[in-house]
Design an enzyme around this catalytic site. Sequence first.
Site, short mmCIF file in Angstrom:
data_model
loop_
_atom_site.label_atom_id
_atom_site.label_comp_id
_atom_site.label_asym_id
_atom_site.label_seq_id
_atom_site.Cartn_x
_atom_site.Cartn_y
_atom_site.Cartn_z
N CYS A 146 0.81 -1.22 0.00
CA CYS A 146 0.00 0.00 0.00
C CYS A 146 0.85 1.27 0.00
CB CYS A 146 -0.96 -0.01 1.19
SG CYS A 146 -2.17 -1.33 1.05
N HIS A 162 -3.49 7.13 2.11
CA HIS A 162 -3.84 5.82 1.56
C HIS A 162 -5.24 5.45 2.04
CE1 HIS A 162 -3.77 1.76 0.29
NE2 HIS A 162 -3.82 1.29 1.51
N ASN A 188 -10.00 -0.48 -0.89
CA ASN A 188 -8.55 -0.36 -0.87
C ASN A 188 -8.00 -0.92 -2.18
OD1 ASN A 188 -5.81 -0.51 -0.41
ND2 ASN A 188 -5.96 -1.52 1.58
N1 COA Z 1 -18.96 -8.69 8.48
C1 COA Z 1 -19.46 -8.88 9.72
N2 COA Z 1 -18.69 -9.15 10.77
C2 COA Z 1 -17.35 -9.23 10.56
C3 COA Z 1 -16.77 -9.03 9.30
C4 COA Z 1 -17.65 -8.76 8.23
N3 COA Z 1 -17.19 -8.55 6.98
N4 COA Z 1 -15.44 -9.15 9.40
C5 COA Z 1 -15.17 -9.41 10.69
N5 COA Z 1 -16.33 -9.47 11.39
C6 COA Z 1 -16.52 -9.74 12.80
C7 COA Z 1 -15.37 -10.53 13.38
O1 COA Z 1 -15.56 -11.91 13.17
C8 COA Z 1 -15.45 -10.13 14.83
O2 COA Z 1 -16.45 -10.90 15.45
P1 COA Z 1 -16.23 -11.45 16.95
O3 COA Z 1 -16.11 -10.21 17.78
O4 COA Z 1 -17.47 -12.24 17.18
O5 COA Z 1 -14.98 -12.24 16.89
C9 COA Z 1 -15.93 -8.69 14.79
O6 COA Z 1 -16.54 -8.52 13.49
C10 COA Z 1 -14.82 -7.69 14.93
O7 COA Z 1 -13.77 -8.05 14.06
P2 COA Z 1 -12.46 -7.24 13.97
O8 COA Z 1 -11.49 -7.89 13.04
O9 COA Z 1 -12.00 -6.93 15.34
O10 COA Z 1 -13.03 -5.91 13.27
P3 COA Z 1 -12.35 -4.53 13.12
O11 COA Z 1 -13.19 -3.51 13.70
O12 COA Z 1 -10.90 -4.55 13.51
O13 COA Z 1 -12.40 -4.31 11.54
C11 COA Z 1 -10.91 -4.44 9.63
C12 COA Z 1 -11.72 -5.22 10.68
C13 COA Z 1 -10.15 -5.42 8.75
C14 COA Z 1 -11.89 -3.64 8.80
C15 COA Z 1 -9.95 -3.47 10.33
O14 COA Z 1 -9.26 -4.16 11.35
C16 COA Z 1 -8.94 -2.83 9.43
O15 COA Z 1 -9.29 -2.03 8.59
N6 COA Z 1 -7.65 -3.15 9.65
C17 COA Z 1 -6.52 -2.52 8.96
C18 COA Z 1 -6.61 -2.63 7.49
C19 COA Z 1 -5.41 -2.15 6.83
O16 COA Z 1 -5.01 -1.04 7.01
N7 COA Z 1 -4.85 -3.02 6.00
C20 COA Z 1 -3.84 -2.82 5.12
C21 COA Z 1 -2.94 -1.72 5.26
S1 COA Z 1 -2.28 -1.81 3.79
#
Ligand code: COA
Length: 333
Positions: free
Chosen positions: A117, A257, A287
Amino acid sequence: MNNQIYPCITGVAAWLPPDRLTNELLASMVDTSHEWIASRTGIEERRILKDKDLGTSYMASHAVMNLLEKKGMEADEVEVIICATITPDMMFPNTANLICDRIGARKALAFDMLSACAGFLYALETGCNYIRSGRYKKVIVVGADKMSSITDYEDRNSCILFGDAAAAVLLEPSPDEDGIIDTILRCDPVGKDLIYLKAGGSARPASLETVQNKEHFFYQDGKRVFKYAVQGMAAVSQEMMQKHHLTNEDIDYLIPHQANLRIIEATAQMTNIPLEKVTINIQKYGNTTAATIPLCIWEWENDFRKGQNILLAAFGAGFVWGATYLRWAYNPD
Ligand code: COA
C-alpha cells in the site's frame, strides 16, 4: 543560484474496471452486511476486473494510455515507466515491461516496485530521483493492483476490503520550484507476520498443499495492522510537517492511503488537518493498494491550484510507510 532540479507531476490519469461489487452483493456471498462494512471500513462498493485472463498490466496500460492521450504524447517519448504493484501479471517479466508492450513504448526503461500500500510513494520517490539526476525528463509512475486476484471471497474478514484499479502520473522537471519537495520512507519488519501473502514465492513455491491451504490469498491481522497504520501514517505526516515548518493551516490537502475510513479519520485527527482538506474516495473503490493515492490525485486534480501544499501518506505490508510533501505545479485547464 539554485541549480537543483525539482520533479513535478504534470498530468494524471486512471482506469477503473466497469464492474461494481457492492456491499449488498458481498452480503449474498459471505456472512456480512452493508451496515457492518460501511460502519467499520467506510466502503460501499469496489470495482472488480472480472475477466480472469486480464491482469494488472491491462488496467495499468489503460491508465498510461489515458495519460499519454491527455498530454498529447507518443509512447516512445516515455523514458522511464515504474509500476508499483503487488499483483504482477506474473513473476517475470515485470509488469512495467508488459505495459510497454501494450502501449507500444520501445524506448523506456521499465521495472516494478513491490511495496504494497506504500508502493506508489516508494515508486514516486524513485521516479523523482530519475528526474533529479538530470538524465531523464519524462517518467511515468503507475500504481496498479488487481487485488481480486489474491482475495479469498469466502473470507469475510478480508474480501470486503479490496478493489481493482490503476492510476498513473507523469513526472517532468519543474520550470520553477513547485513540485515534489520531499519524501520520507520507512520500513519496519515487525509487520512481516501480521500481513502477507504466504505462498507463491521462492520460500514457499506453489504446490497442491499451498493451494488447499489457501496460502495464495491475502492475509492480515486486521486489528493489529489498524493500530500500526494509524500511528505510522500520523507520525510520518507530523514529521514531514515539522521538517518543513508547516502547520495544519498551511496544508491544502492531505491525500492518505485509503485502507479504512477510520484510519483516514484518525490520521487527520492526529495531524489536526480538518476532514474538508482530506481526499476520501474509499466508499467507491475500497482499498486499491498501490492505486489509491494516484486515484485520489486524479479525482481531485481539478480542485488543485498551483503552489498548493499537498501531503501524501501511506502505510502497507512490511511494514513500509511514508509521506511525500509536494507543491502542486499547475492549474486546471
Ligand atoms: N462482516 C461482519 N462481521 C465481521 C466481518 C464482516 N465482513 N469481518 C469481521 N467481522 C466480525 C469478526 O468476526 C469479529 O467478530 P467477533 O467479535 O465475534 O470475533 C468482529 O466482526 C470484529 O472483528 P475485527 O477484526 O475486530 O473488526 P475490526 O473492527 O478490527 O475491523 C478491519 C476489521 C479489517 C476492517 C480493520 O481491522 C482494518 O481495517 N484493519 C486494517 C486494514 C489495513 O489497514 N490493511 C492494510 C494496510 S495496507
